[in-house]
Design an enzyme around this catalytic site. Structure first.
Site, PDB file in Angstrom:
ATOM      1  N   THR A   3       0.822  -1.211   0.000  1.00 26.09           N
ATOM      2  CA  THR A   3       0.000   0.000   0.000  1.00 26.09           C
ATOM      3  C   THR A   3       0.857   1.263   0.000  1.00 26.09           C
ATOM      4  O   THR A   3       0.336   2.371  -0.046  1.00 26.09           O
ATOM      5  CB  THR A   3      -0.933   0.005   1.218  1.00 26.09           C
ATOM      6  N   HIS A   6       8.271   1.749   6.711  1.00 27.56           N
ATOM      7  CA  HIS A   6       8.845   2.492   7.828  1.00 27.56           C
ATOM      8  C   HIS A   6       9.259   1.494   8.910  1.00 27.56           C
ATOM      9  O   HIS A   6       8.995   0.296   8.806  1.00 27.56           O
ATOM     10  CB  HIS A   6       7.907   3.590   8.338  1.00 27.56           C
ATOM     11  N   HIS A  59       6.963  -1.245  10.146  1.00 22.57           N
ATOM     12  CA  HIS A  59       6.635  -2.329   9.216  1.00 22.57           C
ATOM     13  C   HIS A  59       7.675  -3.444   9.256  1.00 22.57           C
ATOM     14  O   HIS A  59       7.404  -4.563   8.812  1.00 22.57           O
ATOM     15  CB  HIS A  59       6.592  -1.809   7.770  1.00 22.57           C
ATOM     16  N   LYS A 105      -9.091  -1.600  11.355  1.00 22.15           N
ATOM     17  CA  LYS A 105      -9.495  -0.417  10.593  1.00 22.15           C
ATOM     18  C   LYS A 105     -10.936  -0.021  10.927  1.00 22.15           C
ATOM     19  O   LYS A 105     -11.785  -0.879  11.169  1.00 22.15           O
ATOM     20  CB  LYS A 105      -9.381  -0.679   9.090  1.00 22.15           C
ATOM     21  N   ARG A 157     -10.207   0.550   3.342  1.00 24.11           N
ATOM     22  CA  ARG A 157      -8.987   1.080   2.741  1.00 24.11           C
ATOM     23  C   ARG A 157      -9.236   1.442   1.279  1.00 24.11           C
ATOM     24  O   ARG A 157      -9.863   0.679   0.548  1.00 24.11           O
ATOM     25  CB  ARG A 157      -7.878   0.030   2.832  1.00 24.11           C
ATOM     26  N   GLN A 199      -5.963 -14.761   2.203  1.00 27.16           N
ATOM     27  CA  GLN A 199      -4.706 -14.960   2.932  1.00 27.16           C
ATOM     28  C   GLN A 199      -4.563 -16.411   3.365  1.00 27.16           C
ATOM     29  O   GLN A 199      -3.459 -16.967   3.349  1.00 27.16           O
ATOM     30  CB  GLN A 199      -4.624 -14.028   4.140  1.00 27.16           C
ATOM     31  N   ASP A 202      -1.233  -8.879  15.419  1.00 24.73           N
ATOM     32  CA  ASP A 202      -2.548  -8.459  14.929  1.00 24.73           C
ATOM     33  C   ASP A 202      -3.016  -9.300  13.745  1.00 24.73           C
ATOM     34  O   ASP A 202      -4.179  -9.204  13.335  1.00 24.73           O
ATOM     35  CB  ASP A 202      -2.533  -6.972  14.556  1.00 24.73           C
ATOM     36  N   LYS A 221       1.164   1.809  17.216  1.00 26.36           N
ATOM     37  CA  LYS A 221       2.275   1.101  16.600  1.00 26.36           C
ATOM     38  C   LYS A 221       3.453   2.039  16.407  1.00 26.36           C
ATOM     39  O   LYS A 221       3.297   3.186  16.015  1.00 26.36           O
ATOM     40  CB  LYS A 221       1.859   0.513  15.246  1.00 26.36           C
ATOM     41  N   LYS A 275       6.455   5.909  13.665  1.00 31.26           N
ATOM     42  CA  LYS A 275       6.282   7.312  13.318  1.00 31.26           C
ATOM     43  C   LYS A 275       6.627   8.187  14.516  1.00 31.26           C
ATOM     44  O   LYS A 275       6.524   7.767  15.664  1.00 31.26           O
ATOM     45  CB  LYS A 275       4.841   7.588  12.875  1.00 31.26           C
ATOM     46  N   THR A 276       7.063   9.403  14.224  1.00 31.26           N
ATOM     47  CA  THR A 276       7.341  10.398  15.257  1.00 31.26           C
ATOM     48  C   THR A 276       6.548  11.645  14.924  1.00 31.26           C
ATOM     49  O   THR A 276       5.782  11.672  13.949  1.00 31.26           O
ATOM     50  CB  THR A 276       8.840  10.759  15.286  1.00 31.26           C
TER      51      THR A 276
END
Length: 409
Positions: free
Chosen positions: A40, A45, A48, A82, A86, A173, A194, A234, A237-238
């Site tokens: 996606t 990052h 992931h 979610k 998406r 899946q 998850d 999660k 990120k900052t």
């Protein structure tokens, strides 16, 4: 230590559908493991990359590693956690993202040599699979009542409403695992905690197919703990944005600082994931001096992902910036860009430089006197910056210790 003991010692094994079989596979060095990712975005990052770090250990121990990029499943989107459906990506976007993810995985895995990792795309086996045949082969083994009680669908059921389109994700899946078992002898599916519901669905489908066709497929599911902040979010990120793996998306300094800002509670797991430092040493280091531990963590991960030169540069820049109050244009991190116009709005400038995530954030900071340029507090969110002002650069400050020199090339 063998791989099973390493994973247990580093607290990287969270759940498994069959611990004894998993232990045997890992200790005998005959496993083929796969982990899936939906393309996606065109990079990864740091959040992931948690499963990637574990797959690296599988490969080092002699096991076969498969990376599944979900060219088909990404068209639906994993509903796990979610509240909204998406957005669907075009085939062109998916193809572009897949190429970027392949590059990102090369930081962790060897795609050459005697035991190369292999990238597979589930679009290859879903393309042309007739819907009726798929539902006869796979859909018949799934009970809808049981599916909608699964945690992966709970938020969508409660807040967003679950589409039948998304319900198909679990079936696809699960079939991925079965297909990889048949074609590659894959016997372990690995993922984040998850993904437990989807992973169990795959092992259950394998068990049912064993019964139907008399096969003895070994299919084990396993997960690692999620890397979560104390607030339950999660990692990855900052306040300045995502800590991207690819150099083109983030500077060495911002990458280093993003790792250094790891919450204290997450430091041990970051060491366990991204370094090979013995955990006895790690735990003693954290207990003795958490600040020094975070500095070493930032250096080690920057070195691992970006190389030693970037790690040294980022470390020196950080020490120069924060060892004293002498912050100037010579030692500040720098953003350079091409500018064709004669002037640019200050909000656009700060967003383009990724010094703020949005114009809304910039406005809030200005209202709180939290943004300055060349030592002067910014009072007007509508002000423009002239091109000649940026020739030598403008030193922006956000909060107490975030600096960025912005200049034109």
């Amino acid at each position: 230590m063998n791989l099973y003991e390493i994973l247990k010692d580093r607290n990287l094994l969270y759940q498994t559908t069959d611990e004894e079989t998993l232990k045997k596979l890992l200790n005998e060095g005959k496993a083929t493991v796969y982990c899936g990712t939906d393309p996606t975005a065109d990079s990864l990052h740091i959040g992931h990359c948690v499963p990637c770090t574990i797959l690296r250990r599988f490969q080092q121990a002699g096991h076969k590693v498969l990376i599944l990029v979900g060219g088909a499943t990404a068209a639906i989107g994993d509903p796990t956690g979610k509240t909204d459906m998406r957005p669907m990506l075009s085939r062109e976007q998916l193809a572009h993202n897949i190429e970027g993810i392949k590059k990102a995985y090369s930081h962790f895995l060897d795609f050459d040599g005697e035991n190369p990792a292999v990238i597979v795309n589930n679009a290859d086996w879903f393309q042309g699979y007739d819907y009726v045949n798929f539902m006869r082969d796979v859909g018949v083994h799934f009970n809808v009542n049981k599916m909608i009680t699964n945690e992966i669908y709970s938020k969508r059921m409660e807040e967003g409403g679950l589409t039948f389109f998304e319900m198909g994700y679990m079936l696809m899946q699960a079939y991925d695992f079965l297909h990889l078992n048949r074609e590659y002898g894959c016997n372990i599916e690995w993922g984040g905690a998850d993904q437990w519901g989807n992973i169990v669905a795959g092992t259950e489908l394998g068990r049912k197919m064993n019964f139907l066709d008399g096969k003895n497929r070994v299919m084990v599911g396993a997960t690692n703990p999620l890397l979560l902040t104390p607030e339950g979010k999660k990692m990855g990120k900052t306040e300045k944005g995502a800590i991207w793996i690819e150099k083109e998306k983030i500077s060495a300094y911002d990458f280093y600082q993003g790792i250094y800002q790891t919450p204290d509670a997450c430091v041990e797991m970051m060491y366990a994931l991204f370094t090979d430092i013995p955990m006895v040493e790690v735990r003693e280091m954290i207990k003795t001096n958490i600040v020094a531990s975070k500095k070493r963590l930032a250096f080690e991960i920057t070195k691992f992902i970006r190389g030693e030169a970037d790690a040294i540069e980022a470390q020196n820049m950080s020490e120069n910036l924060f060892a004293s109050n002498s912050i100037n244009k010579d030692n500040a991190p720098t953003f350079e860009f091409d500018m064709n116009e004669n002037e640019i709005g200050v909000l656009d400038l700060l967003v383009n430089a990724k010094f703020v995530q949005s114009k809304g954030e910039a406005r809030r900071l200005i209202e709180q006197n939290g943004l300055s340029m060349d030592g002067e507090v910014i009072k007007d969110a509508t002000m423009s910056i002239k091109k000649e002002q940026l020739l030598d650069g403008i030193l922006f400050k956000k909060g107490k210790k975030n600096y960025l020199l912005i200049k034109i090339k």
